[in-house]
Design a protein around this motif. Structure first.
Motif, PDB file in Angstrom:
ATOM      1  N   GLU A  47       0.408   4.856  -5.153  1.00 56.87           N
ATOM      2  CA  GLU A  47      -0.637   5.287  -4.214  1.00 56.87           C
ATOM      3  C   GLU A  47      -1.586   6.290  -4.872  1.00 56.87           C
ATOM      4  OE1 GLU A  47       1.846   4.492  -0.057  1.00 56.87           O
ATOM      5  OE2 GLU A  47       1.873   6.488  -0.963  1.00 56.87           O
ATOM      6  N   GLU A  48      -1.057   7.164  -5.698  1.00 54.82           N
ATOM      7  CA  GLU A  48      -1.925   8.096  -6.433  1.00 54.82           C
ATOM      8  C   GLU A  48      -2.838   7.334  -7.393  1.00 54.82           C
ATOM      9  OE1 GLU A  48      -1.560  11.859  -9.568  1.00 54.82           O
ATOM     10  OE2 GLU A  48       0.169  11.301  -8.323  1.00 54.82           O
ATOM     11  N   GLN A  49      -2.286   6.340  -8.032  1.00 53.67           N
ATOM     12  CA  GLN A  49      -3.052   5.503  -8.952  1.00 53.67           C
ATOM     13  C   GLN A  49      -4.166   4.754  -8.221  1.00 53.67           C
ATOM     14  OE1 GLN A  49      -0.739   2.258 -10.535  1.00 53.67           O
ATOM     15  NE2 GLN A  49      -1.588   2.484 -12.590  1.00 53.67           N
ATOM     16  N   LEU A  50      -3.839   4.159  -7.073  1.00 59.93           N
ATOM     17  CA  LEU A  50      -4.828   3.406  -6.292  1.00 59.93           C
ATOM     18  C   LEU A  50      -5.951   4.299  -5.794  1.00 59.93           C
ATOM     19  CD1 LEU A  50      -2.339   1.206  -4.238  1.00 59.93           C
ATOM     20  CD2 LEU A  50      -4.029   0.327  -5.852  1.00 59.93           C
ATOM     21  N   ALA A  51      -5.600   5.478  -5.282  1.00 62.15           N
ATOM     22  CA  ALA A  51      -6.623   6.403  -4.800  1.00 62.15           C
ATOM     23  C   ALA A  51      -7.558   6.811  -5.929  1.00 62.15           C
ATOM     24  CB  ALA A  51      -5.959   7.635  -4.175  1.00 62.15           C
ATOM     25  N   ALA A  52      -7.004   7.045  -7.110  1.00 63.32           N
ATOM     26  CA  ALA A  52      -7.830   7.445  -8.247  1.00 63.32           C
ATOM     27  C   ALA A  52      -8.799   6.337  -8.651  1.00 63.32           C
ATOM     28  CB  ALA A  52      -6.936   7.814  -9.432  1.00 63.32           C
ATOM     29  N   LEU A  53      -8.355   5.081  -8.591  1.00 56.96           N
ATOM     30  CA  LEU A  53      -9.210   3.967  -9.007  1.00 56.96           C
ATOM     31  C   LEU A  53     -10.343   3.710  -8.027  1.00 56.96           C
ATOM     32  CD1 LEU A  53      -6.755   1.300 -10.445  1.00 56.96           C
ATOM     33  CD2 LEU A  53      -7.907   3.192 -11.587  1.00 56.96           C
ATOM     34  N   GLU A  54     -10.075   3.860  -6.732  1.00 57.03           N
ATOM     35  CA  GLU A  54     -11.113   3.597  -5.730  1.00 57.03           C
ATOM     36  C   GLU A  54     -11.903   4.851  -5.373  1.00 57.03           C
ATOM     37  OE1 GLU A  54     -12.446   1.074  -4.573  1.00 57.03           O
ATOM     38  OE2 GLU A  54     -11.058  -0.629  -4.556  1.00 57.03           O
ATOM     39  N   GLY A  55     -11.513   6.011  -5.910  1.00 52.78           N
ATOM     40  CA  GLY A  55     -12.242   7.233  -5.600  1.00 52.78           C
ATOM     41  C   GLY A  55     -12.002   7.714  -4.183  1.00 52.78           C
ATOM     42  N   GLY A  56     -10.800   7.487  -3.652  1.00 51.19           N
ATOM     43  CA  GLY A  56     -10.477   7.894  -2.287  1.00 51.19           C
ATOM     44  C   GLY A  56      -9.490   9.042  -2.260  1.00 51.19           C
ATOM     45  N   SER A  57      -9.374   9.678  -1.096  1.00 57.64           N
ATOM     46  CA  SER A  57      -8.441  10.790  -0.930  1.00 57.64           C
ATOM     47  C   SER A  57      -7.036  10.318  -0.602  1.00 57.64           C
ATOM     48  CB  SER A  57      -8.930  11.715   0.197  1.00 57.64           C
ATOM     49  OG  SER A  57     -10.210  12.216  -0.087  1.00 57.64           O
ATOM     50  N   HIS A  58      -6.930   9.152   0.037  1.00 55.01           N
ATOM     51  CA  HIS A  58      -5.634   8.647   0.481  1.00 55.01           C
ATOM     52  C   HIS A  58      -5.501   7.176   0.111  1.00 55.01           C
ATOM     53  CE1 HIS A  58      -5.310  12.221   3.083  1.00 55.01           C
ATOM     54  NE2 HIS A  58      -6.569  11.974   3.401  1.00 55.01           N
ATOM     55  N   ALA A  59      -4.304   6.785  -0.310  1.00 57.07           N
ATOM     56  CA  ALA A  59      -3.985   5.377  -0.514  1.00 57.07           C
ATOM     57  C   ALA A  59      -2.608   5.115   0.052  1.00 57.07           C
ATOM     58  CB  ALA A  59      -4.024   5.007  -1.994  1.00 57.07           C
ATOM     59  N   LEU A  60      -2.425   3.938   0.628  1.00 61.05           N
ATOM     60  CA  LEU A  60      -1.144   3.528   1.189  1.00 61.05           C
ATOM     61  C   LEU A  60      -0.810   2.146   0.658  1.00 61.05           C
ATOM     62  CD1 LEU A  60      -2.948   4.992   3.679  1.00 61.05           C
ATOM     63  CD2 LEU A  60      -0.713   4.882   4.758  1.00 61.05           C
ATOM     64  N   SER A  61       0.422   1.988   0.209  1.00 55.20           N
ATOM     65  CA  SER A  61       0.873   0.724  -0.375  1.00 55.20           C
ATOM     66  C   SER A  61       1.777  -0.009   0.611  1.00 55.20           C
ATOM     67  CB  SER A  61       1.616   0.989  -1.685  1.00 55.20           C
ATOM     68  OG  SER A  61       2.138  -0.200  -2.223  1.00 55.20           O
TER      69      SER A  61
END
Length: 380
Positions: free
Chosen positions: A58-72
């Motif tokens: 989730e940290e990786q996904l948020a970093a790639l999309e430039g978002g504050s939160h990611a949920l897998s």
């Protein structure tokens, strides 16, 4: 970390502090010891609520999309379902593009429709039509898919975000076809990005998953509650496989795009092909918008043949292109949407032409792929 490929390799991937292992371990534990009642270590208590391997993804996904939160999630549709249930109430509408993944339409119309959620369809390329539809009847969510599946229509994310926000709608973009390596909808004004991580993010046709990336703290908390309460989370091995795939996403998308462009050029000049859909072609109606909001044009090419029989015969005649569902893996796939991925929308506003074949172009040698297609076309 500012560069995309640097983030893809390093975000959420600190080496193990105990052993120094460069690759973080996969945490298979379903439960976690507490230091006294409620004394959680790192916030972990039970595998459904959180898992360190999933947190790293989730940290990786948020970093790639430039978002504050990611949920897998366990699948792309599980991600969509959690978002829709968190954001919608009975009586709300979703305004949907007229060429989106059939499963999205099925989820909204046939599953959530029974609970009072409405769905309306519009051509997202027609900004005036979108604005008119929202003015005539409000929609809680404006759902955009660009490039679309399977006709590769291109919609202007920035303008749709402006129109949607003016109408009070949450703007959601399915970024599966482009991936964050080629397009970042949050930076263009979208509120939520949806992924089937099964596709380009995983990239090797060996894991099923989905994800949401967003900035809104309150909405993220609502979605996280639905995820915890309903339980459609990605398992630790699935999360780890997705993380491993993401580390090569940037270089893979370059090769996918190069191969797809070569194939599109070949198909345009073939006398058996009646139409080619690829946003990298200067003749594509969405080419200029795609060039503005995408880094490259992606690895999906759709083509049309003279009739349905020819399309089916062609799809069954390739050798390197494997006839199969899905897309985005390193190997090339061919799909006949009318009877495969989009069979559920036959007879609806989202029905696809029976003459259409979709190619997921892999990373093999382009000359070999073109030779395979040329041979299949000669039997028509």
């Amino acid at each position: 970390m500012s560069g995309f490929d640097t983030r893809a390799v390093h975000a959420g991937q600190a080496f193990d502090p105990t052993t120094g292992a460069v690759i973080p371990p996969v945490h298979f534990s379903s439960t976690y010891a507490q230091d006294g009642i409620g004394g959680l270590r790192g916030g972990y208590e039970y595998g459904r609520s959180a898992n360190p391997t999933r947190s790293a993804l989730e940290e990786q996904l948020a970093a790639l999309e430039g978002g504050s939160h990611a949920l897998s999630f366990a699948s792309g549709l599980a991600a969509e379902d959690a978002l829709l249930r968190a954001a919608l109430r009975p009586g709300d509408d979703v305004l949907l593009g007229d060429d989106v993944y059939g499963g999205t339409y099925r989820l909204i119309s046939r599953v959530l429709g029974a609970w009072g959620v409405g769905v309306r369809v519009v051509d997202m390329r027609d900004l005036d039509a979108v604005a008119t539809a929202l003015a005539e009847r409000p929609a809680r969510i404006l759902w955009v898919e660009t490039p679309s599946n399977p006709l590769l229509k291109i919609s202007d994310i920035g303008e749709l975000a402006r129109i949607g926000h003016d109408a009070g709608a949450l703007v959601v973009v399915d970024n599966t076809f482009a991936s964050p390596a080629l397009q970042q909808p949050l930076a263009l004004g979208a509120d939520v990005v949806v992924h089937s991580t099964t596709k380009y993010l995983g990239g090797h046709s060996d894991v099923v998953g989905g994800a949401l990336v967003l900035d809104d703290d309150a909405l993220a908390e609502q979605v996280r509650f639905v995820q915890f309460a309903a339980g459609a989370v990605s398992g630790p091995m699935d999360a780890w496989l997705t993380t491993r795939g993401i580390k090569t996403l940037g270089v893979r998308m370059q090769r996918h795009s190069d191969n797809a462009a070569a194939i599109a050029d070949f198909l345009v000049g073939h006398d058996r092909v009646t139409a080619v859909h690829y946003p990298g072609l200067a003749t594509h109606p969405g080419h200029e918008i795609a060039a503005r909001q995408m880094r490259r044009f992606g690895g999906i090419v759709s083509l049309e043949l003279a009739d349905a029989a020819s399309a089916r015969r062609f799809a069954e005649s390739t050798r390197l292109f494997t006839l199969a569902e899905s897309l985005g893996g390193v190997e090339s796939l061919v799909n006949y949407p009318d009877a495969m991925t989009h069979a559920s929308v036959r007879g609806t506003e989202l029905a696809v032409p029976a003459t259409l074949v979709r190619l997921s172009v892999g990373i093999e040698d382009a000359d070999d792929l073109i030779a395979d297609l040329d041979e299949a076309l000669t039997v028509l």
